[in-house]
Design a protein around this motif. Structure first.
Motif, PDB file in Angstrom:
ATOM      1  N   THR A 236      29.597 -16.738 -13.961  1.00  0.00           N
ATOM      2  CA  THR A 236      29.847 -17.538 -14.667  1.00  0.00           C
ATOM      3  C   THR A 236      28.410 -18.134 -15.026  1.00  0.00           C
ATOM      4  O   THR A 236      27.647 -18.356 -13.906  1.00  0.00           O
ATOM      5  CB  THR A 236      30.576 -18.674 -14.384  1.00  0.00           C
ATOM      6  OG1 THR A 236      31.857 -18.281 -14.532  1.00  0.00           O
ATOM      7  CG2 THR A 236      30.341 -19.950 -15.565  1.00  0.00           C
ATOM      8  N   GLU A 237      27.830 -18.225 -16.241  1.00  0.00           N
ATOM      9  CA  GLU A 237      26.232 -18.717 -16.439  1.00  0.00           C
ATOM     10  C   GLU A 237      26.584 -20.232 -16.821  1.00  0.00           C
ATOM     11  O   GLU A 237      27.357 -20.644 -17.535  1.00  0.00           O
ATOM     12  CB  GLU A 237      25.571 -18.034 -17.463  1.00  0.00           C
ATOM     13  CG  GLU A 237      25.204 -16.652 -17.048  1.00  0.00           C
ATOM     14  CD  GLU A 237      23.903 -16.056 -17.820  1.00  0.00           C
ATOM     15  OE1 GLU A 237      22.885 -15.719 -17.370  1.00  0.00           O
ATOM     16  OE2 GLU A 237      24.198 -16.145 -19.133  1.00  0.00           O
ATOM     17  N   PRO A 260      29.155 -24.816 -19.251  1.00  0.00           N
ATOM     18  CA  PRO A 260      29.000 -23.380 -19.464  1.00  0.00           C
ATOM     19  C   PRO A 260      27.806 -23.091 -20.501  1.00  0.00           C
ATOM     20  O   PRO A 260      27.626 -23.639 -21.652  1.00  0.00           O
ATOM     21  CB  PRO A 260      30.302 -23.034 -19.918  1.00  0.00           C
ATOM     22  CG  PRO A 260      31.007 -23.931 -19.354  1.00  0.00           C
ATOM     23  CD  PRO A 260      30.345 -25.179 -19.497  1.00  0.00           C
ATOM     24  N   GLN A 262      27.962 -20.511 -22.588  1.00  0.00           N
ATOM     25  CA  GLN A 262      28.426 -20.249 -23.900  1.00  0.00           C
ATOM     26  C   GLN A 262      28.219 -21.240 -24.663  1.00  0.00           C
ATOM     27  O   GLN A 262      28.417 -21.241 -26.032  1.00  0.00           O
ATOM     28  CB  GLN A 262      29.743 -19.833 -23.693  1.00  0.00           C
ATOM     29  CG  GLN A 262      30.223 -18.796 -23.008  1.00  0.00           C
ATOM     30  CD  GLN A 262      30.372 -18.838 -21.496  1.00  0.00           C
ATOM     31  OE1 GLN A 262      29.622 -19.866 -20.749  1.00  0.00           O
ATOM     32  NE2 GLN A 262      31.331 -18.374 -20.799  1.00  0.00           N
ATOM     33  N   SER A 265      25.725 -20.731 -27.935  1.00  0.00           N
ATOM     34  CA  SER A 265      26.093 -19.909 -28.952  1.00  0.00           C
ATOM     35  C   SER A 265      26.635 -20.912 -30.084  1.00  0.00           C
ATOM     36  O   SER A 265      26.592 -20.272 -31.290  1.00  0.00           O
ATOM     37  CB  SER A 265      26.856 -18.649 -28.364  1.00  0.00           C
ATOM     38  OG  SER A 265      28.222 -19.355 -28.106  1.00  0.00           O
ATOM     39  N   GLU A 322      19.338 -21.727 -29.637  1.00  0.00           N
ATOM     40  CA  GLU A 322      19.396 -20.164 -29.837  1.00  0.00           C
ATOM     41  C   GLU A 322      18.100 -19.661 -28.999  1.00  0.00           C
ATOM     42  O   GLU A 322      17.874 -18.288 -28.823  1.00  0.00           O
ATOM     43  CB  GLU A 322      19.081 -19.700 -31.246  1.00  0.00           C
ATOM     44  CG  GLU A 322      20.332 -19.853 -32.000  1.00  0.00           C
ATOM     45  CD  GLU A 322      20.126 -19.550 -33.126  1.00  0.00           C
ATOM     46  OE1 GLU A 322      19.048 -18.874 -33.857  1.00  0.00           O
ATOM     47  OE2 GLU A 322      21.082 -19.399 -34.264  1.00  0.00           O
TER      48      GLU A 322
END
Length: 592
Positions: A236-237, A260, A262, A265, A322
Motif C-alpha cells: 500500500t502506498e 492512501p 490513490q 488520482s 498529478e
C-alpha cells in the motif's frame, strides 16, 4: 492545454553527505519530460566531507554545481541556488531523498500558469518504501507493541497505524508507547519482495496478527513475546502530503499525511496555506517580491514561513495532485532527537511571531506556555511530590526554545515587512547546527544494499566501479573505504580528497578530519568488495537477515561461495559484466 512557450524552470537539489540518495534523485530529474531548452538542474552541496559531491560531479558532468563553503542548512543552502533567477520564470525544489516521476513538472507548471496570483504549486508527495498491512485483534485484554522489525531493523517509528493508541512519555513526549484495544492495523514499511515482520508484544489477552500471507496468535503476558509473520507481495502506498495547512495554534502539518496515495488520482487542484519544500514549484516574481528562505531558520519551517510571507503579499499556493514525487520517509533527519525538537518549535514560533495576526500570536504563545508549564509540572513538581528526582530533558528543551525565540525578537520585528534572504550570507545564527560530520551509511527498509569497497587495493578498478556500478544498479550504495587502524572495524569512509584523487577530478575538495569518517560498525546486511590484483571478490560484511529467499541460487553463473570478477583491467570492466556482477550482489545478499 500546455503553453506554446513553456516557462523556463530551474530545479534545485541540495546535497549533504548523501551520494546514493542524491544520485538517484538526479537520475530521475534528468529523465524529466519537459523541453530541454527550458529546463536546468542545479546541484547545491553543503560542504560534504564524504566524497559525495566528487562522485556526483563525476557522474553528472553537465549539471551545474554550487559548492558551499560550509553546511548552511536547508534554507541558505537552497537560497544559493535561487538567487540568480534572471534567466528563469520559476524554480522547483526537490529533496535529494525524493524521486520524481518523469511527468512530475508539467502539472506544476500548469498550476502556475492557471492564475497569475499563484506563487507556488505543491506536488503530491508519496512515502517510500511502500507499506504492508498487518491486521491486529486483541481479545480479552490490551496489547502493547514493544518493537516492530524488518529483519534486525526496528521500523516502529516509521510505521503508520489505524486504531492504535500512542502515548508519549512524560519526560520526552516524542518517545511513544503503542497500545491496541480491540482491532487495529499496522502499516509497515517493508520494501519490495517477501519479508519477515517481527513483532514484540506484551499485555493481556490473546493477540491475533495477520498479513496477506500469514497469521499468528499469541497469548499476552507481562513478559514480552516475539513472533514473526511473512509479508506477501501486497503493498500500500501512502501520502507524505499534498500541500500544508496550519493548526489553530499555527503549527504546520502536511495535508493528507498517511492517506492512501490513490487519493491523488481523483483529486483536483486546491488552494492551500502552504507547501513542503521537498517538492514545490515557485514563481520567480513571487520570490523577487517577498524574498527567499530565512537563513536563520537553518532547517524546518522555512517553507511555512516563506508561504506565509507570500500569502501576506497576496500570493496563493495551489496543489497539483498529478505531480507525483516519492519521498524516502525518515531518510533526512532524526525526528526524536532534542535538536530536532528545539529547532522545530523554535522555528514554529519565529514564523508565527513574524507573520501571524495578534489573535493568532496569542493562541500560539498560549500553546507554548501551556506545554512548558505541563513539562515542569510532570517532570519536576510531580516527581518531587512523590519522592523522585526531577527529569530535566523536556524542561531544558522547552527552556532552549523560549530563549532561542527571545534572542530573535529584535530581528523578527525588524524583518516583519522586509524582503528576506536576498543577500548571500555564511553567518548562520543557530546554536543547533549539526556538526560537520557525516552519518555512517545505515540499512533501511526498501534498500539500498550497502556495499563497501576498499579503494586502495586497486585504484584503477575502484575508479571504474565507483563511476559505473551505482548508475548501473541503483539498488546498490557503493561506499568507498580505506583501512584505518583506529576504527573498530578497521576501516574509515573515503573523504572528499580521497574521492577527488581516485576519480581524477581537478577541483579542490573540502578537507576534513578523517576521524569524523571512521566506521564504528558496518551496516546491517551489507557486503564488502575486496579488489586485490586482478580479481574482485564479494563477502558479507555483516550477517544478512532481510530477505526470505525465493531464488536461493544466484543467477548469471556466479557462485554463492565465490562471487567475483576476474581480469580487472579498466578495459575489461564493461557494462554487461558489471550488470551481471551487480545482479549477483543483489541475489546473493538481498535488499534490506
Amino acid at each position: 492545454m500546455r503553453p506554446s512557450h513553456p516557462p523556463r524552470v530551474r530545479v534545485v537539489v541540495l546535497n549533504w553527505n548523501s551520494a546514493w540518495f542524491t544520485r538517484r534523485c538526479l537520475v530521475a530529474l534528468v529523465a524529466t519530460q519537459y523541453p530541454a531548452d527550458c529546463f536546468e538542474i542545479v546541484l547545491v552541496d553543503n560542504a560534504s566531507i564524504d566524497g559525495s559531491l566528487e562522485q556526483l560531479r563525476f557522474a553528472f558532468p553537465n549539471i551545474r554545481v554550487i559548492a558551499n563553503e560550509a553546511n548552511l542548512g536547508f534554507a541558505e543552502g537552497c537560497n544559493r541556488g535561487m538567487r540568480d533567477l534572471s534567466q528563469v520564470d520559476a524554480v522547483a525544489l526537490v529533496n535529494n531523498d525524493a524521486v520524481p516521476e518523469p511527468g512530475w513538472l508539467w502539472p506544476l507548471v500548469m498550476g502556475l500558469e492557471s492564475d497569475p496570483t499563484v506563487g507556488a504549486v505543491a506536488a503530491g508527495l508519496v512515502l517510500e518504501p511502500a507499506f504492508t498491512r498487518v491486521g491486529l485483534s486483541v481479545d480479552g485484554g490490551q496489547a502493547q507493541i514493544d518493537s516492530l522489525s524488518i529483519g534486525p531493523i526496528n521500523v516502529l517509528d516509521r510505521a503508520q497505524s489505524e486504531g492504535i493508541r500512542s502515548v508519549g512519555h512524560p519526560d520526552w513526549p516524542m518517545d511513544l508507547d503503542y497500545f491496541v484495544d480491540g482491532t487495529a492495523s499496522l502499516l509497515v514499511p517493508t520494501g519490495e519482495g517477501r519479508r519477515e515482520i517481527a513483532l514484540r508484544v506484551s499485555g493481556s489477552g490473546r493477540l491475533t496478527a495477520t498479513t496477506g500471507l500469514d497469521q499468528a496468535q499469541v497469548e499476552l503476558g507481562s513478559e514480552p513475546t516475539e513472533f514473526k509473520l511473512r509479508a506477501g507481495d501486497d503493498r500500500t502506498e501512502l501520502l507524505n502530503g499534498l500541500g500544508t495547512h496550519l493548526m489553530e495554534n499555527s503549527e504546520g502539518y502536511d495535508r493528507c499525511f498517511g492517506q492512501p496515495a490513490q487519493l491523488l488520482s481523483g483529486a483536483s487542484p486546491e488552494t492551500v496555506q502552504g507547501f513542503c519544500g521537498g517538492g514545490v514549484l515557485l514563481r520567480t516574481k513571487m520570490l523577487q517580491q517577498v524574498g527567499l528562505f530565512d537563513p536563520r531558520f537553518f532547517a524546518y519551517y522555512e517553507d511555512t514561513d516563506l508561504a506565509w510571507r507570500a500569502r501576506r503579499a497576496g500570493w496563493h499556493t495551489v496543489t497539483a495532485p498529478e505531480s507525483v514525487i516519492r519521498h524516502s520517509f525518515g531518510a533526512s533527519a532524526a525526528s526524536a532527537s532534542p535538536g530536532f525538537f528545539v529547532h522545530v518549535y523554535r522555528n514554529w514560533m519565529l514564523s508565527v511571531l513574524r507573520n501571524a495576526q495578534p489573535a493568532e500570536r496569542r493562541l500560539a504563545l498560549r500553546s507554548l506556555w501551556d506545554r512548558t508549564k505541563w513539562a515542569v509540572r510532570a517532570n519536576v513538581f510531580s516527581r518531587l511530590k512523590h519522592g523522585h528526582l526531577p527529569r530535566t530533558k523536556l524542561v531544558l528543551a522547552w527552556k532552549q526554545v523560549v530563549w532561542a525565540v527571545l534572542l530573535e525578537l529584535p530581528y523578527l520585528r525588524k524583518t516583519r515587512h522586509q524582503k528576506i534572504g536576498a543577500e548571500r550570507t555564511s553567518k548562520i545564527r543557530s546554536p543547533l547546527r549539526p556538526s560537520s560530520g557525516a552519518r555512517a551509511p545505515s540499512s533501511r527498509p526498501g534498500g539500498p544494499l550497502i556495499v563497501y569497497l576498499d579503494i586502495d587495493q586497486n585504484r584503477s578498478a575502484a575508479a571504474v566501479l565507483l563511476a559505473q556500478l551505482p548508475l548501473i544498479e541503483q539498488r546498490i550504495d557503493l561506499v568507498g573505504v580505506l583501512q584505518d587502524a583506529g576504527s573498530p572495524v578497521g576501516y574509515r569512509r573515503a573523504s572528499a580528497v580521497d574521492m577527488q584523487q581516485i576519480l581524477g577530478l581537478p577541483d579542490r575538495a573540502v578537507s576534513a578530519d578523517t576521524e569524523m569518517l571512521s566506521l564504528r560498525e558496518f551496516a546491517i546486511g551489507s557486503a564488502f568488495l575486496n579488489c586485490e590484483q586482478a580479481r574482485i571478490t564479494a563477502r558479507a560484511a555483516t550477517r544478512s537477515e532481510f530477505l526470505i529467499p525465493q531464488n536461493p541460487e544466484p543467477q548469471h553463473g556466479l557462485s554463492s561461495e565465490d562471487l567475483s570478477l576476474e581480469d580487472l583491467g579498466p578495459e575489461n570492466l564493461q557494462r554487461a559484466r558489471l550488470e551481471d556482477f551487480a545482479q549477483g550482489l543483489i541475489n546473493r545478499f538481498g535488499l534490506p
